[in-house]
Write a protein that holds these residues in place. Structure first.
Motif, mmCIF file in Angstrom:
data_model
loop_
_atom_site.group_PDB
_atom_site.id
_atom_site.type_symbol
_atom_site.label_atom_id
_atom_site.label_comp_id
_atom_site.label_asym_id
_atom_site.label_seq_id
_atom_site.Cartn_x
_atom_site.Cartn_y
_atom_site.Cartn_z
ATOM 1 N N PHE A 277 0.861 -1.186 0.000
ATOM 2 C CA PHE A 277 0.000 0.000 0.000
ATOM 3 C C PHE A 277 0.898 1.237 0.000
ATOM 4 N N LEU A 278 1.011 1.897 -1.132
ATOM 5 C CA LEU A 278 1.817 3.119 -1.176
ATOM 6 C C LEU A 278 1.101 4.268 -0.481
ATOM 7 N N THR A 279 -0.221 4.186 -0.416
ATOM 8 C CA THR A 279 -1.026 5.201 0.288
ATOM 9 C C THR A 279 -2.392 4.618 0.591
ATOM 10 N N PHE A 280 -3.025 5.154 1.631
ATOM 11 C CA PHE A 280 -4.433 4.835 1.916
ATOM 12 C C PHE A 280 -5.346 5.919 1.360
ATOM 13 N N ARG A 281 -4.739 6.997 0.810
ATOM 14 C CA ARG A 281 -5.549 8.102 0.302
ATOM 15 C C ARG A 281 -6.156 7.765 -1.057
ATOM 16 N N CYS A 282 -7.350 8.275 -1.305
ATOM 17 C CA CYS A 282 -7.995 8.054 -2.598
ATOM 18 C C CYS A 282 -8.792 9.293 -2.995
ATOM 19 N N ASN A 283 -8.771 9.611 -4.298
ATOM 20 C CA ASN A 283 -9.486 10.792 -4.772
ATOM 21 C C ASN A 283 -10.676 10.451 -5.661
ATOM 22 N N PHE B 267 -13.001 3.912 1.381
ATOM 23 C CA PHE B 267 -11.647 4.411 1.626
ATOM 24 C C PHE B 267 -11.573 5.929 1.520
ATOM 25 N N TRP B 268 -12.267 6.475 0.559
ATOM 26 C CA TRP B 268 -12.174 7.908 0.279
ATOM 27 C C TRP B 268 -12.778 8.775 1.384
ATOM 28 N N THR B 269 -13.542 8.173 2.304
ATOM 29 C CA THR B 269 -14.184 8.957 3.365
ATOM 30 C C THR B 269 -13.216 9.290 4.504
ATOM 31 N N ARG B 270 -12.037 8.722 4.494
ATOM 32 C CA ARG B 270 -11.091 8.925 5.583
ATOM 33 C C ARG B 270 -10.341 10.250 5.437
ATOM 34 N N ASP B 271 -9.814 10.737 6.546
ATOM 35 C CA ASP B 271 -9.107 12.015 6.581
ATOM 36 C C ASP B 271 -7.797 11.907 5.808
ATOM 37 N N LYS B 272 -7.714 12.576 4.653
ATOM 38 C CA LYS B 272 -6.544 12.442 3.780
ATOM 39 C C LYS B 272 -5.284 13.032 4.406
ATOM 40 N N LYS B 273 -5.410 14.139 5.118
ATOM 41 C CA LYS B 273 -4.234 14.762 5.730
ATOM 42 C C LYS B 273 -3.645 13.849 6.805
ATOM 43 N N GLU B 274 -4.524 13.226 7.586
ATOM 44 C CA GLU B 274 -4.057 12.315 8.624
ATOM 45 C C GLU B 274 -3.385 11.090 8.004
ATOM 46 N N LEU B 275 -3.983 10.577 6.923
ATOM 47 C CA LEU B 275 -3.432 9.397 6.262
ATOM 48 C C LEU B 275 -2.080 9.678 5.618
ATOM 49 N N GLN B 276 -1.874 10.939 5.184
ATOM 50 C CA GLN B 276 -0.634 11.309 4.492
ATOM 51 C C GLN B 276 0.550 11.387 5.436
ATOM 52 N N THR B 277 0.289 11.655 6.697
ATOM 53 C CA THR B 277 1.348 11.776 7.692
ATOM 54 C C THR B 277 2.133 10.474 7.797
ATOM 55 N N ASP B 278 3.443 10.585 7.702
ATOM 56 C CA ASP B 278 4.368 9.454 7.866
ATOM 57 C C ASP B 278 4.341 8.438 6.729
ATOM 58 N N GLU B 279 3.755 8.791 5.571
ATOM 59 C CA GLU B 279 3.869 7.896 4.426
ATOM 60 C C GLU B 279 5.340 7.746 4.043
ATOM 61 N N LEU B 280 5.721 6.570 3.593
ATOM 62 C CA LEU B 280 7.127 6.278 3.339
ATOM 63 C C LEU B 280 7.675 6.976 2.099
ATOM 64 N N ASN C 196 6.909 -11.105 -6.529
ATOM 65 C CA ASN C 196 5.690 -10.568 -7.135
ATOM 66 C C ASN C 196 5.085 -9.527 -6.219
ATOM 67 N N THR C 197 4.528 -8.485 -6.808
ATOM 68 C CA THR C 197 3.891 -7.468 -5.972
ATOM 69 C C THR C 197 2.690 -6.844 -6.661
ATOM 70 N N GLU C 198 1.747 -6.428 -5.844
ATOM 71 C CA GLU C 198 0.652 -5.568 -6.296
ATOM 72 C C GLU C 198 0.826 -4.240 -5.579
ATOM 73 N N LEU C 199 1.014 -3.182 -6.357
ATOM 74 C CA LEU C 199 1.156 -1.842 -5.780
ATOM 75 C C LEU C 199 -0.240 -1.273 -5.626
ATOM 76 N N PHE C 200 -0.634 -1.035 -4.382
ATOM 77 C CA PHE C 200 -2.039 -0.831 -4.066
ATOM 78 C C PHE C 200 -2.271 0.507 -3.382
ATOM 79 N N GLY C 201 -3.548 0.873 -3.290
ATOM 80 C CA GLY C 201 -3.988 2.052 -2.574
ATOM 81 C C GLY C 201 -5.387 1.818 -2.030
ATOM 82 N N GLY C 202 -6.090 2.864 -1.718
ATOM 83 C CA GLY C 202 -6.004 4.220 -2.194
ATOM 84 C C GLY C 202 -5.692 4.282 -3.689
#
Length: 429
Positions: A36-42, A50-63, A82-88
């Motif tokens: 999961f590169l991010t939990f944020r979704c637009n 997923f999109w109902t969550r606080d985006k600013k809070e989710l962005q904090t400390d992303e790698l 093998n990998t699936e690059l996911f989100g958000g």
């Protein structure tokens, strides 16, 4: 190597995958990482929360990229390929996504990416093609206004055509076959009426295949009864305001009928149509939102890492943490006490939400179902595609009304760098 060649020359390449999967299950030996590169979704999809969550809070400390590089190197040392690059929406992390794709290419990983397409610009398309991402799952839940309504923003219908054409153009110019472009359609009560028109639309747009999936949903009662030592899971597919997205009994019957129609109609079409994720569900399961599989492979053979470096139980229960890969190496975390405790609860049936996990349909087929998917169904589909290749130019779908597509001369489906950037950036927040 084609399926038919594998079947007759190297059958172990087909039969070996389900057998290896069983061995990995019992040895708790992963070969896939969902990152999961991010939990944020637009997007503002009606079928996801997923999109109902606080985006600013989710962005904090992303790698950062360097941190993801460290993590993927560690996973590589432990057999992950093998990998699936996911989100958000992973396109909100292009600062990480693009360099990470080039790094994973040097490691020789197979990469798949699901995307809502928002923010998919020419630079990203170049990276996807140049690094030969295996598969790009492009969310396509409807045609015209259906797509706009379900995806939650105006212009979602136009974006599909622009993105697919732009990727195909660059892919063709580069002389590459990847990424494979999959028209990924999630069926819910909102699109049963037009679901049979999706393959024709995908064919006209230039997709390589269509994959039907079913909407997942969990109500608060199911989640509240699935506590993990007091921790309440936070899945992405939660019933909103008491309104279910699942098919009614009548719609469930219609889904089954239309899937049979689609398989028959597009059997010899120059596009692959994948329906097994609907085939595996009964009408009752479609209506109730339950799944047929009891054994969970995901927590044993797939590593799920959240945007902050934590190894978590699975993509659905992503707030139950086993450890952090920036602090400890993978061997220390995988199958540790927290991991085994989660498995114990699951095996004892103490997590009722697992019976509603739509991910289980995709990733938890039984050994014999897996054999059937890999051997029988793949073989039949390969045969039909072979026949289709001999009938090139002769296929006509009378189930697809081409009037759905506006003439490209009016600008609606015109592809250029500016149009891609405009659609993406207007929703990227």
């Amino acid at each position: 190597m084609s399926f038919l060649h594998k079947l007759f020359e190297r059958p172990h390449l087909i039969l070996g995958a389900p057998i290896k999967r069983q061995l990995d299950f019992y040895k708790v030996r992963p070969d896939l990482a969902t990152l999961f590169l991010t939990f944020r979704c637009n997007s503002k999809c009606t079928t996801c929360t997923f999109w109902t969550r606080d985006k600013k809070e989710l962005q904090t400390d992303e790698l950062s990229f360097e941190q993801w590089k460290k993590i993927t190197n560690d996973l590589h040392k432990n057999g992950i390929r093998n990998t699936e690059l996911f989100g958000g929406n992973v396109l909100l992390r292009k600062d990480v996504l693009i360099p990470l794709l080039y790094h994973l290419q040097t490691l020789g990983w197979k990469v798949t990416i699901p995307t809502n397409q928002i923010g998919l610009d020419p630079r990203t398309i170049k990276a996807l093609v140049d690094t030969e991402v295996s598969t790009l799952y492009i969310s396509t839940d409807g045609i015209d206004e259906y797509q706009n309504e379900i995806r939650g923003f105006k212009g979602a219908d136009n974006l599909n055509a622009k993105v697919v054409r732009a990727i195909r153009d660059y892919r063709d110019k580069s002389g590459r076959k990847y990424p494979k472009l999959v028209c990924n359609t999630t069926i819910s009560k909102y699109n049963v009426d037009i679901m049979e028109k999706i393959p024709g639309f995908a064919l006209e747009m230039g997709f390589d295949s269509v994959a039907y999936e079913y909407a997942g949903e969990m109500d608060d009662e199911v989640i509240s009864n699935s506590l993990i030592d007091g921790l309440k899971p936070t899945p992405m597919f939660v019933q909103q305001n008491g309104q279910s997205i699942l098919a009614s009994k009548e719609q469930a019957k219609e889904i089954k009928r239309k899937i049979k129609l689609v398989k028959r109609q597009y059997r010899y079409a120059p596009i692959e149509v994948e329906t097994e994720n609907i085939d595996d569900l009964s009408e009752k399961q479609l209506h109730r939102g339950t799944i047929p599989h009891k054994k969970c492979y995901v927590e044993r053979v797939e590593v799920t890492v959240d945007p902050y470096g934590n190894v978590v139980s699975c993509p659905v229960i992503h707030n139950n943490k086993y450890g952090n890969l920036l602090k400890d190496d993978f061997k220390t975390i995988w199958n540790n006490e927290n991991h085994q405790r989660f498995r114990q609860l699951q095996n004892c049936g103490d997590l009722p939400m697992c019976k509603h996990c739509i991910l289980g349909v995709v990733r938890n087929p039984s050994f014999f179902r897996s054999l059937k998917r890999n051997f029988m169904e793949s073989g039949v589909n390969a045969f039909y595609r072979f026949i289709a290749s001999k009938k090139k130019g002769k296929f006509n779908s009378n189930h697809w009304d081409k009037n759905h597509l506006m003439d490209s001369s009016n600008g609606r489906h015109e592809v250029n760098d500016e149009s891609l950037l405009t659609v993406g950036e207007s929703h990227e927040s």
